[in-house]
Design an enzyme around this catalytic site. Structure first.
Site, mmCIF file in Angstrom:
data_model
loop_
_atom_site.group_PDB
_atom_site.id
_atom_site.type_symbol
_atom_site.label_atom_id
_atom_site.label_comp_id
_atom_site.label_asym_id
_atom_site.label_seq_id
_atom_site.Cartn_x
_atom_site.Cartn_y
_atom_site.Cartn_z
ATOM 1 N N GLY A 13 -40.818 30.250 33.308
ATOM 2 C CA GLY A 13 -40.611 29.760 34.678
ATOM 3 C C GLY A 13 -39.240 29.139 34.898
ATOM 4 N N SER A 43 -44.635 27.435 30.124
ATOM 5 C CA SER A 43 -45.013 26.401 29.162
ATOM 6 C C SER A 43 -44.748 25.010 29.733
ATOM 7 C CB SER A 43 -44.212 26.583 27.869
ATOM 8 O OG SER A 43 -44.339 25.423 27.090
ATOM 9 N N VAL A 46 -41.955 23.507 27.015
ATOM 10 C CA VAL A 46 -40.585 24.001 26.786
ATOM 11 C C VAL A 46 -39.815 23.901 28.103
ATOM 12 C CG1 VAL A 46 -39.180 25.943 25.975
ATOM 13 C CG2 VAL A 46 -41.521 25.650 25.103
ATOM 14 N N ILE A 49 -33.626 25.908 30.761
ATOM 15 C CA ILE A 49 -32.275 25.554 30.279
ATOM 16 C C ILE A 49 -31.557 24.646 31.283
ATOM 17 C CG2 ILE A 49 -31.165 27.673 31.144
ATOM 18 C CD1 ILE A 49 -30.178 26.521 27.781
ATOM 19 N N VAL A 51 -28.967 24.769 33.356
ATOM 20 C CA VAL A 51 -27.529 24.540 33.536
ATOM 21 C C VAL A 51 -26.816 25.637 34.345
ATOM 22 C CG1 VAL A 51 -26.876 22.990 31.649
ATOM 23 C CG2 VAL A 51 -27.260 25.418 31.184
ATOM 24 N N LYS A 82 -19.522 28.614 47.274
ATOM 25 C CA LYS A 82 -18.579 29.045 46.240
ATOM 26 C C LYS A 82 -17.827 30.276 46.749
ATOM 27 C CE LYS A 82 -18.483 31.507 41.859
ATOM 28 N NZ LYS A 82 -19.193 31.978 40.671
ATOM 29 N N PRO A 102 -10.947 35.634 43.773
ATOM 30 C CA PRO A 102 -11.716 35.389 44.996
ATOM 31 C C PRO A 102 -12.865 36.378 45.141
ATOM 32 C CG PRO A 102 -9.622 36.446 45.518
ATOM 33 C CD PRO A 102 -9.684 36.337 44.026
ATOM 34 N N VAL A 188 -48.063 30.314 25.966
ATOM 35 C CA VAL A 188 -48.467 31.631 25.469
ATOM 36 C C VAL A 188 -48.297 31.630 23.956
ATOM 37 C CG1 VAL A 188 -47.844 34.080 25.413
ATOM 38 C CG2 VAL A 188 -47.925 32.855 27.601
HETATM 39 C C1 LIG Z 1 -23.932 26.229 29.174
HETATM 40 C C2 LIG Z 1 -24.492 27.241 30.100
HETATM 41 C C3 LIG Z 1 -23.940 27.393 31.371
HETATM 42 C C4 LIG Z 1 -24.444 28.374 32.239
HETATM 43 N N1 LIG Z 1 -23.861 28.559 33.457
HETATM 44 C C5 LIG Z 1 -24.264 29.581 34.225
HETATM 45 C C6 LIG Z 1 -23.651 29.845 35.476
HETATM 46 O O1 LIG Z 1 -22.770 29.128 35.934
HETATM 47 N N2 LIG Z 1 -24.080 30.908 36.191
HETATM 48 C C7 LIG Z 1 -25.067 31.736 35.733
HETATM 49 O O2 LIG Z 1 -25.371 32.721 36.385
HETATM 50 N N3 LIG Z 1 -25.716 31.457 34.596
HETATM 51 C C8 LIG Z 1 -25.329 30.432 33.835
HETATM 52 N N4 LIG Z 1 -25.989 30.178 32.671
HETATM 53 C C9 LIG Z 1 -27.151 30.994 32.327
HETATM 54 C C10 LIG Z 1 -28.353 30.559 33.143
HETATM 55 O O3 LIG Z 1 -28.578 29.171 32.997
HETATM 56 C C11 LIG Z 1 -29.605 31.317 32.723
HETATM 57 O O4 LIG Z 1 -29.323 32.675 32.636
HETATM 58 C C12 LIG Z 1 -30.714 31.138 33.729
HETATM 59 O O5 LIG Z 1 -30.985 29.793 33.951
HETATM 60 C C13 LIG Z 1 -31.986 31.856 33.327
HETATM 61 O O6 LIG Z 1 -32.592 31.231 32.247
HETATM 62 P P1 LIG Z 1 -34.009 31.803 31.815
HETATM 63 O O7 LIG Z 1 -34.931 31.695 32.968
HETATM 64 O O8 LIG Z 1 -33.805 33.126 31.190
HETATM 65 O O9 LIG Z 1 -34.452 30.826 30.648
HETATM 66 P P2 LIG Z 1 -34.969 29.291 30.705
HETATM 67 O O10 LIG Z 1 -34.407 28.542 31.836
HETATM 68 O O11 LIG Z 1 -34.709 28.751 29.327
HETATM 69 O O12 LIG Z 1 -36.537 29.421 30.927
HETATM 70 C C14 LIG Z 1 -37.405 29.804 29.874
HETATM 71 C C15 LIG Z 1 -38.833 29.613 30.342
HETATM 72 O O13 LIG Z 1 -39.705 30.162 29.359
HETATM 73 C C16 LIG Z 1 -40.795 29.268 29.174
HETATM 74 N N5 LIG Z 1 -41.382 29.492 27.858
HETATM 75 C C17 LIG Z 1 -40.770 29.490 26.651
HETATM 76 N N6 LIG Z 1 -41.693 29.708 25.682
HETATM 77 C C18 LIG Z 1 -42.902 29.855 26.290
HETATM 78 C C19 LIG Z 1 -44.237 30.082 25.846
HETATM 79 N N7 LIG Z 1 -44.516 30.211 24.541
HETATM 80 N N8 LIG Z 1 -45.224 30.157 26.764
HETATM 81 C C20 LIG Z 1 -44.971 30.043 28.095
HETATM 82 N N9 LIG Z 1 -43.713 29.834 28.558
HETATM 83 C C21 LIG Z 1 -42.711 29.736 27.670
HETATM 84 C C22 LIG Z 1 -40.175 27.882 29.352
HETATM 85 O O14 LIG Z 1 -41.152 26.901 29.640
HETATM 86 C C23 LIG Z 1 -39.251 28.156 30.533
HETATM 87 O O15 LIG Z 1 -39.981 28.024 31.737
HETATM 88 C C24 LIG Z 1 -25.528 29.181 31.820
HETATM 89 C C25 LIG Z 1 -26.120 28.978 30.576
HETATM 90 C C26 LIG Z 1 -25.604 28.034 29.711
HETATM 91 C C27 LIG Z 1 -26.235 27.857 28.368
#
Ligand SMILES: Cc1cc2nc3c(=O)[nH]c(=O)nc-3n(C[C@H](O)[C@H](O)[C@H](O)COP(=O)(O)OP(=O)(O)OC[C@H]3O[C@@H](n4cnc5c(N)ncnc54)[C@H](O)[C@@H]3O)c2cc1C
Length: 518
Positions: A13, A43, A46, A49, A51, A82, A102, A188
């Site tokens: 999520g 979860s 967990v 991220i 950011v 932006k 740009p 999960v």
């Molecule tokens: C330093 C940094 C800067 C960034 N800056 C940018 C930016 O400026 N622009 C941009 O486009 N992207 C940026 N990103 C990337 C961006 O943050 C991510 O791509 C985006 O937030 C998507 O993350 P996600 O949903 O894949 O993972 P996450 O946000 O990590 O979500 C993972 C989800 O999985 C769930 N989960 C994990 N294990 C289980 C389990 N066993 N059972 C049930 N649920 C589980 C967690 O609870 C969570 O809800 C940046 C990343 C970093 C590290």
């Protein structure tokens, strides 16, 4: 149809999970009995991220398709506008060196290549300033539209900066309340499969087995389904893109009237770069660096030195959040009845905010190509894997270009980046072509390219105007057209500089009055 696809289960999520859920649910009418059912499991243990704060203009279409009001989104997710990225100290490392990428295309982009005309006579202007009005808007901190502009409509093409935590919570409420997505807060664990390897169900701690027809892995760096369960190899890209660690911090404004930058500021450091993103209530700042080229102590002191200029002595005591980054991608993203989206599929440094745009592209492709039944799925999966391998490779090339066009020699990080052994062959081939002509649409001809040739032009000629030495003469007709385009750009720049409010002024008006709804 007995085996038709009826239920999509998304695990995770974060932004990936909710963008995918909302995009599928909106297109496939999940709140009606005839629609495709979408369940998202997240979860409670967990954290996301939290950011990802910079986006691409595609986000406007993504939100609109989900039926989200731009006014609500801006008010609830601490959103600012932006209009591109400003790269400081990337060219030579001098304090005053900068260039812009740009979001508006060069003037007359589809009719004429202005590069060679600008190279002949740059009129004392940078490439982006000569061909596009947006650099001036950013330098003056102006907004990309007026309060009278309808929702999502632009005077100047724009994206957003947002609070990633608030964004996930906002999407969650919208998906559950408006789009009919079913939500389970649970962990999960075991994955139950059929003989052919397809997932039948995922087992949760409190809700038992959750079965589905298609499973979307949005578990971020855990990569629970595609990585841990299917064991799809992870291909590291650290030999090309060296950044592997981030230090992040949130900085409140000194007072409520401080300017809000209209662009992401990326300032090159000795072994990485610092991002600086202005939201209405605070800045998000972070240093990403290569741990092979510097230490955490030195990276922290570079970040403190950067913050010193805006927050003074407080910079010495702020605490940073350290995040380990493993740059790379899965060998494939769709296997059997499981597809990975977001960081579960791969992650590259956030230099051009390419992660969220890839999530939007993945969510759109999955929802538009949603296989009617299991028999169609392998064909869709094959096309999907081909398309997304291509997309990731193009992003890698594009990010690497920022490093190799630099003339910085001051540290091993910058010198190592220009070592040919670290440059993908695909980019080396393009660089060979671009010695004789500028990047053009022939180089990036797919319908869903993440970055157009214009983006490559902005980077290449922002950093090195002499890179391309074309011996093709320009015709008199082209010269006249180019003159008209440069003049047109000057006129539009003057007009918009007079007409547009500042970023902060427009954000305040959106908060007080809102945009007119479309
Ligand atoms: C330093 C940094 C800067 C960034 N800056 C940018 C930016 O400026 N622009 C941009 O486009 N992207 C940026 N990103 C990337 C961006 O943050 C991510 O791509 C985006 O937030 C998507 O993350 P996600 O949903 O894949 O993972 P996450 O946000 O990590 O979500 C993972 C989800 O999985 C769930 N989960 C994990 N294990 C289980 C389990 N066993 N059972 C049930 N649920 C589980 C967690 O609870 C969570 O809800 C940046 C990343 C970093 C590290």
């Amino acid at each position: 149809m007995p085996d038709s696809l009826k239920h999509v289960v998304i695990v995770g999520g974060g932004s990936a999970g909710w963008i995918t859920a909302g995009t599928i649910a909106a297109l496939h009418d999940s709140h009606s009995a005839q629609g495709i059912q979408v369940t998202l499991i997240e979860s409670p243990d967990v954290n996301i991220i939290g950011v990802g704060e910079g986006t691409w203009p595609t986000m406007r279409g993504t939100l609109q398709k989900m039926g989200i009001s731009e006014t609500d989104f801006m008010r609830e997710c601490d959103v600012s506008f932006k209009q591109g990225a400003k790269f400081s100290q990337w060219i030579t490392g001098d304090k005053d060196d900068f260039y812009y990428h740009p979001l508006v295309l060069p003037q007359g982009y589809f009719d004429i290549d202005l590069f060679k005309h600008w190279q002949k006579n740059d009129q004392g202007k940078s490439f982006s300033d000569a061909v596009c009005f947006q650099e001036q808007l950013c330098e003056k901190g102006l907004a990309p539209k007026l309060i009278s502009s309808p929702e999502y409509a632009a005077v100047a093409n724009y994206a957003y900066h947002l609070d990633a935590g608030k964004f996930a919570a906002f999407l969650k409420a919208h998906c559950i309340n408006k789009l009919g997505v079913k939500y389970l807060s649970d962990n999960v664990g075991r994955i139950n499969t059929k003989d052919n390897g397809d997932i039948v169900s995922v087992n949760t701690a409190h809700h038992g087995d959750i079965s589905g027809d298609l499973f979307v892995d949005c578990t971020g760096f855990s990569s629970l389904l595609i990585g841990k369960h299917f064991q799809i190899p992870f291909i590291s890209k650290k030999d090309i893109l060296f950044i592997d660690t981030a230090l992040a911090v949130q900085i409140p404004y000194e007072n409520g009237h401080d300017d809000i930058a209209s662009h992401t500021i990326s300032t090159a450091q000795s072994s990485g770069w610092i991002w600086d993103i202005g939201l209405p209530s605070r800045r998000g700042v972070g240093h990403v660096y290569s741990s092979r080229h510097t230490t955490q102590i030195d990276a922290e002191s570079e970040l403190r030195a950067y913050l010193q200029s805006t927050i003074g002595e407080k910079s010495q005591t702020v605490k940073f959040r350290k995040i380990d980054i493993n740059p790379g991608i899965r060998e494939k993203f769709w296997v059997n009845n499981c597809v990975a989206v977001g960081m579960a599929a791969g992650f590259l440094e956030p230099l051009e905010a390419s992660a969220l745009v890839m999530i939007e592209l993945a969510a759109t492709t999955i929802s538009e190509q949603l296989p009617a039944n299991r028999a169609c799925m392998d064909i869709v999966a094959k096309n999907y894997n081909e398309q997304f391998c291509y997309n990731w490779d193009r992003i890698i090339d594009f990010l690497k270009l920022h490093y190799i066009a630099s003339k910085r020699e001051d540290t091993a990080f910058w010198r190592d980046n220009r070592n040919p052994a670290t440059i993908p062959q695909s980019l080396q081939d393009l660089l060979m072509l671009w010695k004789h002509r500028s990047p053009c649409e022939y180089d990036f001809s797919r319908k869903r390219e993440v970055f157009s040739a214009a983006s490559y032009q902005y980077i290449l000629y922002g950093m090195d105007f002499a890179f391309t030495q074309s011996n093709r003469v320009t015709t008199e007709q082209e010269d006249k057209m180019a003159e008209r385009m440069f003049a047109e750009n000057n006129n539009i720049t003057e007009k918009y500089l007079q007409a547009l409010p500042t970023n902060r002024e427009l954000i305040a008006k959106v908060r007080d009055f809102g945009f007119s709804k479309v």
